[in-house]
Design an enzyme around this catalytic site. Structure first.
Site, PDB file in Angstrom:
ATOM      1  N   HIS A 286      33.409  42.697  65.402  1.00 32.20           N
ATOM      2  CA  HIS A 286      33.861  41.382  64.786  1.00 32.20           C
ATOM      3  C   HIS A 286      33.499  40.436  66.044  1.00 32.20           C
ATOM      4  CE1 HIS A 286      36.594  43.890  62.155  1.00 32.20           C
ATOM      5  NE2 HIS A 286      36.521  42.918  61.385  1.00 32.20           N
ATOM      6  N   GLU A 417      33.390  43.337  51.317  1.00 29.54           N
ATOM      7  CA  GLU A 417      34.224  44.407  51.384  1.00 29.54           C
ATOM      8  C   GLU A 417      35.480  44.006  50.737  1.00 29.54           C
ATOM      9  OE1 GLU A 417      36.956  46.556  54.721  1.00 29.54           O
ATOM     10  OE2 GLU A 417      34.976  45.794  55.190  1.00 29.54           O
ATOM     11  N   GLU A 453      35.637  50.714  51.189  1.00 29.85           N
ATOM     12  CA  GLU A 453      36.400  51.282  52.365  1.00 29.85           C
ATOM     13  C   GLU A 453      37.287  52.097  51.357  1.00 29.85           C
ATOM     14  OE1 GLU A 453      40.366  50.410  55.049  1.00 29.85           O
ATOM     15  OE2 GLU A 453      38.271  48.887  55.489  1.00 29.85           O
ATOM     16  N   HIS A 456      41.060  50.953  50.939  1.00 26.82           N
ATOM     17  CA  HIS A 456      41.224  49.802  50.287  1.00 26.82           C
ATOM     18  C   HIS A 456      41.082  50.475  48.544  1.00 26.82           C
ATOM     19  CE1 HIS A 456      39.818  46.930  53.380  1.00 26.82           C
ATOM     20  NE2 HIS A 456      40.656  47.474  53.832  1.00 26.82           N
ATOM     21  N   ASP A 492      47.493  49.762  54.381  1.00 30.80           N
ATOM     22  CA  ASP A 492      46.304  50.084  54.905  1.00 30.80           C
ATOM     23  C   ASP A 492      46.573  50.847  56.159  1.00 30.80           C
ATOM     24  OD1 ASP A 492      43.523  50.293  55.059  1.00 30.80           O
ATOM     25  OD2 ASP A 492      43.321  48.166  55.549  1.00 30.80           O
ATOM     26  N   ASP A 524      35.879  52.887  60.324  1.00 33.08           N
ATOM     27  CA  ASP A 524      36.701  51.748  60.312  1.00 33.08           C
ATOM     28  C   ASP A 524      38.013  52.576  60.296  1.00 33.08           C
ATOM     29  OD1 ASP A 524      38.015  49.418  60.224  1.00 33.08           O
ATOM     30  OD2 ASP A 524      37.626  48.838  58.282  1.00 33.08           O
TER      31      ASP A 524
END
Length: 621
Positions: A286, A417, A453, A456, A492, A524
């Protein structure tokens, strides 16, 4: 009453130590970190301890201070005289300067943290040497002054002995971080860790691969090409272990407590050493994680430019690449209503400007993808939300991103995403199916793919395999964030995926897709709050990579065996007929099918054989 007899112990060698000080943690459960907390202390590395290794090198053992009869320090509480020797205090010259409030480091071998680990000298209520003790004094209190008080010998004197013993000098101590250029960090960030190698399933070495063998060919491709593993900069180098109920627990040796550009560049160097030792060629970022924000947009962009320039240099040296970059459009207060879906025009414009810069940086670094994660692109209540208008704004935002990508010649894939919620109550890209429908409605289906993901997926009520298959059959599978959640926790958690069956199901989709390039598997995932050793960063990625490798090997078994594929084929074999082909080609209308039903009568329905399918899967595991 009979008197208890205590056997006399043999006389002990003379040692120099102060009375043990009580821990402050049990007395005061609150603390206020200083504005610039000092570097955290060395931690014990159980793997580095051996029975034969002396606790302190004889040649480096500091000489005890001379005996004096000083007044008792006011900071120490008097203890029982039983079995204890009086405290000894070093004479302090009248002109003595205040001691530094942070722990210095040695060059080449990294910080004292690693050198001390290698000699089995341990802090935090453990033995430092046969004659030195140190007392736990609470978080953010590990300073040279506390060392001197609790140990009875100058920390800097002890350090000088250590550095002299290994033939190194002190460099870039934390207290001088603002004066040190990033190049002044000499030596390795992970000196105790060698390059991770494949040693096979029988290896007991936690710092080795048991299943992931990068060059091994499976189903026509090398393992490294099936996976294209990537390290997530934010979790690996910016994760602190903090949660809504607790302060940070991770204090890496290279951190100086600041979020300066110099510190950002030091982290970037650590990142490239990490991925090199792990044997990974890709990394993700990021914008605001690799470089600090600024007081203005211009300052933020300048910060990013400086760090990206270093990243480019390090990439060229190590032949590494960016899997994907993204803009952090969720942390700053300006994005509390969203970014592209904010009710404020100025925020929409700022978000577009930030994405523009992040895309430029990704393009400059040779990134192969660019991700949009709309953590706040949603709503908390429909009572005050114009959902249709926000969705239209989001579509216009994506259209502008596509246009700018083409303008600058960025050939990478744009990825969305999906996530159902958190931090918003409802996120517009809820799951793969919802996002696919959004792209089709607004004519963007050919411009974007999906970054799935696994955590998710479970938050949206699906399995990761379901989301991957939904994306795959729509031609939208672009990348995988390899992580998982805890089935007992409803948020999460971003844990490293270690479930072999789940990994096998994931790889079934990837193999059916023919691979995932130019996407890959990005970790991640973050260490658990309680995992605080530097080596834990390596161990977590190793088990994540090994788990996925086992999944791929299991899929190879299933493909070679063919039983599962044959079971599925037989289940749908009634459509492998002339009439079935007509139906699938859209040439069988209702009148035609009605005639056939009258001709055939009541249809026969075969067993789905689900338990047999599960048995076949388990045999591969």
């Amino acid at each position: 009453m009979r008197k208890k007899t205590i056997a006399k112990r043999p006389p002990r060698k003379k040692v120099y130590k102060l009375p043990t000080k009580p821990s402050t943690r049990s007395q005061d459960r609150t603390f206020t970190p200083s504005s610039s907390p000092p570097t955290s202390p060395p931690r014990c590395d159980p793997m580095a301890q051996t029975k034969n290794t002396p606790r302190y090198p004889a040649s480096a053992k500091p000489t005890p201070p001379p005996k004096t009869t000083p007044s008792k320090p006011s900071s120490l509480k008097p203890g029982s005289s039983k079995g204890k020797r009086p405290a000894v205090e070093e004479p302090v010259p009248e002109t003595a300067k205040p001691k530094s409030m942070s722990v210095p480091v040695c060059s080449q071998s990294g910080s004292v943290h690693f050198y001390v680990k290698g000699r089995d000298i341990i802090l935090n209520n453990e033995t430092i040497s046969d004659s030195l003790k140190y007392t736990d004094v609470g978080l953010y209190a590990y300073t040279s002054v506390k060392w001197d008080e609790g140990v009875g010998i100058s920390y800097h004197d002890a350090l000088a002995h250590i550095c002299e013993h290994i033939g190194q000098s002190q460099t870039c101590p934390a207290e001088n971080a603002n004066k040190c250029d990033d190049s002044e960090w000499e030596g390795e960030f992970f000196p105790a860790i060698n390059k991770i190698k494949y040693e096979g399933p029988s290896s007991k070495n936690p710092l080795s691969f048991k299943w992931y063998n990068a060059e091994e060919e499976i189903l026509g491709k090398k393992m490294k090409d099936w996976f294209r593993f990537s390290v997530a900069f934010w979790h690996t180098f910016r994760g602190t272990g903090a949660d809504p109920f607790g302060a940070p627990t991770k204090h890496w040796p290279w951190e100086d407590g600041t979020n300066s550009v110099k510190m950002a560049k030091r982290r970037m160097r650590a990142n490239f050493e990490f991925i090199n030792k792990l044997g990974i060629d890709l990394w993700c970022f990021h914008d605001r994680d690799i470089a600090p924000d600024g007081e203005s947009l211009e300052e933020a962009n300048a910060n990013l430019d400086e760090v990206v320039a270093l990243a480019k240099e390090l990439q060229t040296q190590g032949k590494k690449k960016v899997l994907w970059g993204t803009a952090q459009l969720f942390m700053h207060p300006r994005y509390m209503h969203g970014a592209a879906t904010s009710s404020e025009l100025g925020v929409y414009a700022y978000a577009a400007t930030q994405v523009k810069k992040a895309m430029e940086a990704t393009h400059y670094l040779g990134g192969e993808n660019f991700v949009f994660w709309g953590g706040r692109e949603g709503y908390q209540s429909l009572l005050n939300t114009d959902m249709e208008r926000e969705l239209n704004h989001l579509a216009r935002f994506f259209e502008a991103a596509v246009a700018y990508k083409k303008k600058i010649g960025f050939n990478g894939t744009l990825l969305i995403e999906p996530k159902p919620q958190e931090p918003t109550k409802h996120q517009y890209d809820w799951d793969a199916a919802t996002t696919s429908n959004f792209l089709r409605k607004y004519g963007l289906i050919g411009e974007f793919k999906l970054n799935i993901e696994c955590n998710h997926a479970t938050l949206s009520g699906h399995s990761c395999h379901h989301e991957l298959e939904t994306a795959r059959i729509s031609g939208l599978l672009g990348n995988i964030d390899a992580n998982t959640g805890d089935p007992q926790v409803g948020w999460d958690t971003d844990q490293f995926l270690v479930d072999i069956q789940e990994a096998t199901m994931i790889m079934l989709s990837v193999v059916r897709n023919g691979g995932i390039a130019p996407g890959g598997f990005n970790f991640d995932a973050k260490l658990r709050r309680e995992s605080t050793d530097v080596e834990d960063l390596f161990i977590a990625h190793i088990i994540g990579m090994d788990t996925m490798a086992r999944g791929l090997k299991n899929v190879a078994k299933l493909v070679e065996d063919g039983a599962l594929a044959e079971l599925v084929r037989k289940r749908y074999q009634s459509f492998d007929t002339e009439i079935g082909a007509q139906i699938e080609a859209g040439k069988a209308d209702f009148d035609f099918l009605e005639k056939k039903v009258k001709e055939w009568g009541e249809p026969k329905v075969a067993s789905a054989k689900q338990e047999l399918a599960e048995m076949i899967l388990q045999s591969a595991l």
